[in-house]
Design a protein around this motif. Structure first.
Motif, PDB file in Angstrom:
ATOM      1  N   LYS A  97      -9.211  -2.720  -9.528  1.00 54.38           N
ATOM      2  CA  LYS A  97     -10.403  -1.882  -9.417  1.00 54.38           C
ATOM      3  C   LYS A  97     -11.516  -2.307 -10.379  1.00 54.38           C
ATOM      4  O   LYS A  97     -12.555  -1.669 -10.465  1.00 54.38           O
ATOM      5  CB  LYS A  97     -10.029  -0.420  -9.664  1.00 54.38           C
ATOM      6  N   GLY A  98     -11.295  -3.358 -11.107  1.00 48.06           N
ATOM      7  CA  GLY A  98     -12.283  -3.894 -12.029  1.00 48.06           C
ATOM      8  C   GLY A  98     -11.852  -5.275 -12.476  1.00 48.06           C
ATOM      9  O   GLY A  98     -10.695  -5.678 -12.269  1.00 48.06           O
ATOM     10  N   GLU A  99     -12.774  -6.004 -13.092  1.00 54.13           N
ATOM     11  CA  GLU A  99     -12.468  -7.358 -13.570  1.00 54.13           C
ATOM     12  C   GLU A  99     -12.542  -7.470 -15.089  1.00 54.13           C
ATOM     13  O   GLU A  99     -11.954  -8.367 -15.688  1.00 54.13           O
ATOM     14  CB  GLU A  99     -13.443  -8.371 -12.946  1.00 54.13           C
ATOM     15  N   ILE A 100     -13.312  -6.586 -15.707  1.00 57.43           N
ATOM     16  CA  ILE A 100     -13.497  -6.601 -17.160  1.00 57.43           C
ATOM     17  C   ILE A 100     -13.559  -5.153 -17.636  1.00 57.43           C
ATOM     18  O   ILE A 100     -14.071  -4.287 -16.917  1.00 57.43           O
ATOM     19  CB  ILE A 100     -14.777  -7.400 -17.542  1.00 57.43           C
ATOM     20  N   ILE A 107      -4.104   0.198 -27.446  1.00 55.72           N
ATOM     21  CA  ILE A 107      -3.758   0.494 -26.056  1.00 55.72           C
ATOM     22  C   ILE A 107      -3.490  -0.797 -25.281  1.00 55.72           C
ATOM     23  O   ILE A 107      -2.576  -0.865 -24.453  1.00 55.72           O
ATOM     24  CB  ILE A 107      -4.869   1.308 -25.372  1.00 55.72           C
ATOM     25  N   ALA A 108      -4.276  -1.838 -25.548  1.00 61.17           N
ATOM     26  CA  ALA A 108      -4.039  -3.138 -24.905  1.00 61.17           C
ATOM     27  C   ALA A 108      -2.649  -3.655 -25.273  1.00 61.17           C
ATOM     28  O   ALA A 108      -1.928  -4.207 -24.426  1.00 61.17           O
ATOM     29  CB  ALA A 108      -5.111  -4.134 -25.333  1.00 61.17           C
ATOM     30  N   PHE A 109      -2.266  -3.468 -26.537  1.00 63.22           N
ATOM     31  CA  PHE A 109      -0.940  -3.891 -26.991  1.00 63.22           C
ATOM     32  C   PHE A 109       0.149  -3.110 -26.269  1.00 63.22           C
ATOM     33  O   PHE A 109       1.123  -3.685 -25.764  1.00 63.22           O
ATOM     34  CB  PHE A 109      -0.828  -3.691 -28.508  1.00 63.22           C
ATOM     35  N   LEU A 272     -12.722  -6.221 -25.414  1.00 64.16           N
ATOM     36  CA  LEU A 272     -12.879  -6.382 -23.967  1.00 64.16           C
ATOM     37  C   LEU A 272     -11.671  -7.120 -23.419  1.00 64.16           C
ATOM     38  O   LEU A 272     -11.218  -8.117 -23.998  1.00 64.16           O
ATOM     39  CB  LEU A 272     -14.148  -7.171 -23.638  1.00 64.16           C
ATOM     40  N   ALA A 273     -11.146  -6.621 -22.310  1.00 62.71           N
ATOM     41  CA  ALA A 273     -10.047  -7.279 -21.611  1.00 62.71           C
ATOM     42  C   ALA A 273     -10.527  -7.695 -20.227  1.00 62.71           C
ATOM     43  O   ALA A 273     -11.436  -7.074 -19.655  1.00 62.71           O
ATOM     44  CB  ALA A 273      -8.852  -6.342 -21.492  1.00 62.71           C
TER      45      ALA A 273
END
Length: 330
Positions: A97-100, A107-109, A272-273
């Motif tokens: 639903k998104g690219e970035i 939270i990424a971890f 940013l992921a």
């Protein structure tokens, strides 16, 4: 008659050869002009969706600027979309639903390790684009509430964000280090705007807000209501960092929201992921668009966003396209 037929056949053959030659020439021109002819050019997206957060948070404020920079510098139309922020953004990237997306480093971890709110739901399709700025964990209340410390939260109505959100995880961990549990408070699952509205009306007593300072929602509250930021008890920041090393000590400076003195708390890192399957050259261009143009970021947090610190505190694998950009900056 046969002679005329032969001449006609020859003319038709020559005409056919001319058409074939023209088609071959057009095809070659198209290949030549396609993003330097590299293997990833065909995978270049026409559109990018940048997932941010609520409209009154820092993610959304910065997201519009980032989307404009990427659109202008890469010629890929990019839009900033309102979202439920960190945890929801990781799931949205996974679901296409998104690219970035904006996300807290903790939270990424959790997402890539399959722990905490991602227990049994490991996300292995994301990579880091770059670090941004510290996100301060702010325990916001009002002078009228009478709350002066974490101990005063017991039995009070406290907004901790949506279950599974980054703010919820931060609230749970800061309560824990102060000897409290979610059961000790009257939990309110509100977003930033709802939290500050609730504080203003007296419907809630305090709210955890994890965002870059100054946060728009809290500034709006301070315009009508005397705001207090509750600091952590002495030594508790060190205890928290020893147990959860992705935190860092932070301070809400005197004058922010009109507070009278510096208030000690902690922060996590905003980053940013991106989706791992985005082409390397596209992510390189996106990274360059942001970090080469930080002078165009008007938000107060823009001063923290620098190429030289773009990989500091990153808790997950870095996308090869972003890594290439930062390697060139060394």
């Amino acid at each position: 008659m046969k002679k005329k037929q032969f001449k006609l056949l020859m003319l038709l053959s020559a005409f056919a050869l001319l058409i074939l030659a023209a088609c071959g020439s057009d095809s070659g021109a198209g290949s030549k002009g396609s993003d330097k002819g590299d293997s990833t050019a065909s995978a270049k997206p026409d559109f990018l969706n940048l997932l941010t957060g609520g409209t009154q948070g820092t993610y959304y404020a910065l997201g519009g600027t980032f989307a404009d920079l990427i659109s202008k510098e890469t010629d890929i139309k990019t839009t900033a979309e309102v979202s439920q922020a960190s945890a929801a953004n990781m799931t949205a990237l996974q679901d296409g639903k998104g690219e970035i997306a904006f996300v807290q480093s903790d939270i990424a971890f959790y997402a890539t390790e399959g722990t905490m709110m991602f227990d049994g739901k490991k996300i292995d399709t994301i990579a880091a684009l770059g670090a941004l700025y510290p996100e301060t964990v702010q325990l916001v209340t009002t002078e009228a509430s009478g709350i002066k410390s974490y101990a005063d939260l017991k039995g009070k109505k406290v907004s901790v964000g949506a279950p599974g959100s980054g703010t919820y995880a931060n609230a749970e961990q800061l309560l824990e280090i102060h000897g409290l549990k979610m059961d000790d408070i009257k939990v309110q699952n509100l977003d930033f705007g709802e939290s500050t509205d609730g504080l203003q009306s007296g419907q809630i007593d305090a709210a955890f807000i994890t965002a870059g300072t100054p946060t728009g929602a809290v500034e709006a509250l301070n315009a009508t209501t005397k705001v207090n930021i509750i600091g952590m008890d002495a030594g508790k920041a060190d205890e928290l960092i020893a147990k959860y090393p992705y935190y860092a000590k932070d301070t809400v400076k005197a004058g922010t929201y009109g507070i009278a003195k510096d208030t000690e708390t902690v922060s996590v890192l905003a980053m940013l992921a991106v989706k791992k399957d985005l082409p390397e050259d596209v992510v390189y261009s996106m990274t360059k668009a942001i970090y080469d143009n930080t002078n165009k970021i008007s938000h107060d947090k823009g001063k923290f966003i620098k190429a030289e610190t773009g990989l500091q505190g990153i808790s997950i694998d870095v996308h090869p396209g972003a890594q290439k950009y930062f390697d060139e900056k060394k």
